[in-house]
Design a protein around this motif. Sequence first.
Motif, PDB file in Angstrom:
ATOM      1  N   SER A 178      44.599  44.513  34.171  1.00 18.80           N
ATOM      2  CA  SER A 178      43.248  45.359  34.879  1.00 18.80           C
ATOM      3  C   SER A 178      42.522  44.821  35.803  1.00 18.80           C
ATOM      4  CB  SER A 178      42.463  45.563  33.520  1.00 18.80           C
ATOM      5  OG  SER A 178      42.259  44.034  33.025  1.00 18.80           O
ATOM      6  N   VAL A 179      41.992  45.742  36.668  1.00 19.79           N
ATOM      7  CA  VAL A 179      41.352  45.399  37.859  1.00 19.79           C
ATOM      8  C   VAL A 179      39.670  45.941  37.544  1.00 19.79           C
ATOM      9  CG1 VAL A 179      41.068  45.701  40.088  1.00 19.79           C
ATOM     10  CG2 VAL A 179      43.261  45.520  39.396  1.00 19.79           C
ATOM     11  N   TYR A 180      38.860  45.003  37.702  1.00 21.42           N
ATOM     12  CA  TYR A 180      37.388  45.260  37.449  1.00 21.42           C
ATOM     13  C   TYR A 180      36.761  45.958  38.675  1.00 21.42           C
ATOM     14  CZ  TYR A 180      37.059  42.218  33.432  1.00 21.42           C
ATOM     15  OH  TYR A 180      37.096  41.909  32.113  1.00 21.42           O
ATOM     16  N   SER A 181      36.145  47.029  38.640  1.00 22.50           N
ATOM     17  CA  SER A 181      35.572  47.758  39.711  1.00 22.50           C
ATOM     18  C   SER A 181      34.271  46.930  40.024  1.00 22.50           C
ATOM     19  CB  SER A 181      35.113  49.092  39.290  1.00 22.50           C
ATOM     20  OG  SER A 181      33.983  49.110  38.380  1.00 22.50           O
ATOM     21  N   GLU A 182      33.547  47.379  41.201  1.00 21.94           N
ATOM     22  CA  GLU A 182      32.444  46.653  41.791  1.00 21.94           C
ATOM     23  C   GLU A 182      31.328  46.896  40.629  1.00 21.94           C
ATOM     24  OE1 GLU A 182      31.438  47.814  45.706  1.00 21.94           O
ATOM     25  OE2 GLU A 182      29.437  46.911  45.522  1.00 21.94           O
ATOM     26  N   ASN A 183      31.030  48.066  40.394  1.00 14.98           N
ATOM     27  CA  ASN A 183      30.137  48.345  39.310  1.00 14.98           C
ATOM     28  C   ASN A 183      30.337  47.380  37.927  1.00 14.98           C
ATOM     29  OD1 ASN A 183      28.842  50.176  40.934  1.00 14.98           O
ATOM     30  ND2 ASN A 183      29.543  51.901  39.772  1.00 14.98           N
ATOM     31  N   GLY A 212      45.463  52.561  45.018  1.00 10.64           N
ATOM     32  CA  GLY A 212      44.154  52.395  45.798  1.00 10.64           C
ATOM     33  C   GLY A 212      43.084  51.710  44.944  1.00 10.64           C
ATOM     34  N   ALA A 213      43.479  50.949  44.014  1.00 12.83           N
ATOM     35  CA  ALA A 213      42.455  49.876  43.557  1.00 12.83           C
ATOM     36  C   ALA A 213      42.045  48.965  44.196  1.00 12.83           C
ATOM     37  CB  ALA A 213      42.979  49.158  41.943  1.00 12.83           C
ATOM     38  N   ARG A 214      40.887  48.599  44.214  1.00 11.97           N
ATOM     39  CA  ARG A 214      40.292  47.673  45.200  1.00 11.97           C
ATOM     40  C   ARG A 214      39.666  46.607  44.461  1.00 11.97           C
ATOM     41  NH1 ARG A 214      38.432  48.491  50.585  1.00 11.97           N
ATOM     42  NH2 ARG A 214      36.325  47.380  49.739  1.00 11.97           N
ATOM     43  N   HIS A 215      40.055  45.187  45.165  1.00  7.93           N
ATOM     44  CA  HIS A 215      39.650  43.955  44.462  1.00  7.93           C
ATOM     45  C   HIS A 215      38.032  43.771  44.829  1.00  7.93           C
ATOM     46  CE1 HIS A 215      38.999  39.794  43.628  1.00  7.93           C
ATOM     47  NE2 HIS A 215      38.710  39.634  44.900  1.00  7.93           N
ATOM     48  N   PHE A 216      37.252  43.018  44.143  1.00  8.41           N
ATOM     49  CA  PHE A 216      35.982  43.055  44.456  1.00  8.41           C
ATOM     50  C   PHE A 216      35.566  41.687  43.987  1.00  8.41           C
ATOM     51  CE2 PHE A 216      31.340  43.239  43.734  1.00  8.41           C
ATOM     52  CZ  PHE A 216      30.911  43.583  44.751  1.00  8.41           C
ATOM     53  N   SER A 217      34.911  40.901  45.034  1.00 10.46           N
ATOM     54  CA  SER A 217      34.618  39.434  44.693  1.00 10.46           C
ATOM     55  C   SER A 217      33.006  39.252  44.434  1.00 10.46           C
ATOM     56  CB  SER A 217      34.769  38.596  46.343  1.00 10.46           C
ATOM     57  OG  SER A 217      35.990  38.503  46.435  1.00 10.46           O
ATOM     58  N   PRO A 218      32.976  38.666  43.151  1.00 13.09           N
ATOM     59  CA  PRO A 218      31.611  38.721  42.797  1.00 13.09           C
ATOM     60  C   PRO A 218      30.547  37.833  43.513  1.00 13.09           C
ATOM     61  CG  PRO A 218      33.173  37.738  41.059  1.00 13.09           C
ATOM     62  CD  PRO A 218      33.746  38.143  42.088  1.00 13.09           C
ATOM     63  N   LYS A 317      48.585  51.429  31.848  1.00 19.37           N
ATOM     64  CA  LYS A 317      49.244  51.136  33.176  1.00 19.37           C
ATOM     65  C   LYS A 317      48.523  50.192  34.180  1.00 19.37           C
ATOM     66  CE  LYS A 317      51.340  54.084  36.525  1.00 19.37           C
ATOM     67  NZ  LYS A 317      51.569  55.530  36.832  1.00 19.37           N
ATOM     68  N   PRO A 318      49.190  49.117  34.502  1.00 23.85           N
ATOM     69  CA  PRO A 318      48.353  47.958  35.166  1.00 23.85           C
ATOM     70  C   PRO A 318      48.241  48.438  36.246  1.00 23.85           C
ATOM     71  CG  PRO A 318      50.656  47.494  34.409  1.00 23.85           C
ATOM     72  CD  PRO A 318      50.562  48.777  34.253  1.00 23.85           C
ATOM     73  N   MET A 319      46.719  48.053  36.894  1.00 21.29           N
ATOM     74  CA  MET A 319      46.288  48.390  38.162  1.00 21.29           C
ATOM     75  C   MET A 319      46.695  47.269  39.161  1.00 21.29           C
ATOM     76  SD  MET A 319      45.508  51.403  37.678  1.00 21.29           S
ATOM     77  CE  MET A 319      44.823  51.845  39.097  1.00 21.29           C
ATOM     78  N   GLY A 320      46.861  46.173  38.572  1.00 22.76           N
ATOM     79  CA  GLY A 320      47.119  45.026  39.792  1.00 22.76           C
ATOM     80  C   GLY A 320      47.926  43.860  38.901  1.00 22.76           C
ATOM     81  N   ALA A 321      48.182  42.936  39.734  1.00 26.26           N
ATOM     82  CA  ALA A 321      49.315  41.523  39.348  1.00 26.26           C
ATOM     83  C   ALA A 321      50.538  42.336  39.073  1.00 26.26           C
ATOM     84  CB  ALA A 321      48.482  40.837  37.910  1.00 26.26           C
ATOM     85  N   PHE A 322      51.308  41.448  38.366  1.00 26.15           N
ATOM     86  CA  PHE A 322      52.903  41.926  37.994  1.00 26.15           C
ATOM     87  C   PHE A 322      53.495  41.796  36.677  1.00 26.15           C
ATOM     88  CE2 PHE A 322      53.104  38.433  41.104  1.00 26.15           C
ATOM     89  CZ  PHE A 322      53.397  37.245  40.124  1.00 26.15           C
ATOM     90  N   TYR A 323      52.352  42.170  35.893  1.00 27.21           N
ATOM     91  CA  TYR A 323      52.591  42.075  34.062  1.00 27.21           C
ATOM     92  C   TYR A 323      52.221  43.452  33.765  1.00 27.21           C
ATOM     93  CZ  TYR A 323      52.114  37.024  35.780  1.00 27.21           C
ATOM     94  OH  TYR A 323      52.095  35.997  36.332  1.00 27.21           O
ATOM     95  N   ILE A 324      52.866  43.570  32.514  1.00 27.61           N
ATOM     96  CA  ILE A 324      52.374  44.658  31.795  1.00 27.61           C
ATOM     97  C   ILE A 324      52.473  44.262  30.191  1.00 27.61           C
ATOM     98  CG2 ILE A 324      54.787  45.699  31.488  1.00 27.61           C
ATOM     99  CD1 ILE A 324      53.502  48.562  31.542  1.00 27.61           C
ATOM    100  N   LEU A 325      51.419  44.556  29.542  1.00 32.76           N
ATOM    101  CA  LEU A 325      51.462  44.276  28.057  1.00 32.76           C
ATOM    102  C   LEU A 325      51.866  45.492  27.259  1.00 32.76           C
ATOM    103  CD1 LEU A 325      47.930  42.726  27.305  1.00 32.76           C
ATOM    104  CD2 LEU A 325      50.011  41.689  27.885  1.00 32.76           C
TER     105      LEU A 325
END
Length: 389
Positions: A178-183, A212-218, A317-325
Amino acid sequence: MEPANIANRITPSLTLAIDSKAKALKAEGKDICGFGAGEPDFDTPDHIKLAAAQALAEGFTKYTPSSGIPELRQAIAEKLKNENGVDYKPGQVIVSCGGKHSCYNAILATCNPGDEVIIPAPYWVSYPEMVKMVGAEPYIVPTKAENGYKLTPEELQNAISPSSKLLILNSPNNPTGSVYSENEIAALAEIAIEDDLFILSDEIYEKIVYDGARHFSPASISKQVYDRTITVNGLSKSYAMTGWRLGYLAAPEPIAKAIDSIQSHATSNPTSFAQKGAVAALKESQECVKEMVRAFAERRDFIFDGLTSIAGIRCLKPMGAFYILADISSFGMTSSQFCESLLDQALVAAVPGIAFGDDRVIRLSYACGKENIEKGLSRIQDFCARLRK
Ligand SMILES: *Cc1c(COP(=O)(O)O)cnc(C)c1O
């Protein structure tokens, strides 16, 4: 003579048991489909190897400053500014022997014995053990598949106690993808400010994102968040450099200073010529990263489609990294039982979710060739069909 108490508090890696069994079967000549790997199957790009080889040939073989060569700390500060929108001076950047080492340093420099560290589950195996190693207490918060395995503000709020000191966030996430959104990050960070928590942001998979998922730095949110965040990253996953042992963190000055001092006594500098390779990785063409991500994206689609077509298995569906649960709870077995039978009966190696704090799932890494995925999927399908009879 007995080892110290820590020996009993730390759990040896659960992933290792399956892994060594898979290796033993392979050595016997069995054709194993492996999905256990926690590293890219690609080789390190040539221009990076060349830079390190050249440094070695030129005799760049002595101690360096313990927190890394100025050239690399500068390159990292520039990267964090340009790509993540966070301002750090090179002096706030500490280069360590892998992202894992950086995580450990961050926990060591923020937590006192007895402090609680909030860790959303499923989690990366090493976080709770590192927390115990510094004498602090892991506080595990289960996340829900229906929330994309992401920690919600309510779940965080409920987890906080007067002893809470640090929140560990890992986006893109190992093992959930999973990839956390900015919000989503901003909502969690707000609670961290209110309740005075440090945030360890493990961004090691930042470049491996899909659709198109985007990584966001806290740390880029505000000065208030910046002042309580330790940003961890590394070269292992993005540049296929796992064996090089190079990671880094960037932190507010007092934390960076503490880690600089800790590291100077614990390990001294990461390998001198490897650091020259890292400079090349960060400063030269990023095309190699794009190529690897394209390959991961193709495999992700392939493994997701394959797994979700198997009766009894559910996946996000994974949005990032290279693993699936894969949620295997419908089969009425623990994740360890499932993985053990899968290996014994179908010659497929996967990691039981219990290792990540979720016994309903197993983890498959798709950092492997497409033939392996194809063959493995068909074996998993047959195995599950037999279980359902
Ligand atoms: C692989 C990994 C790391 C660090 O890896 P290093 O090889 O030590 O750089 C850190 N966090 C997560 C979640 C990882 O999967």
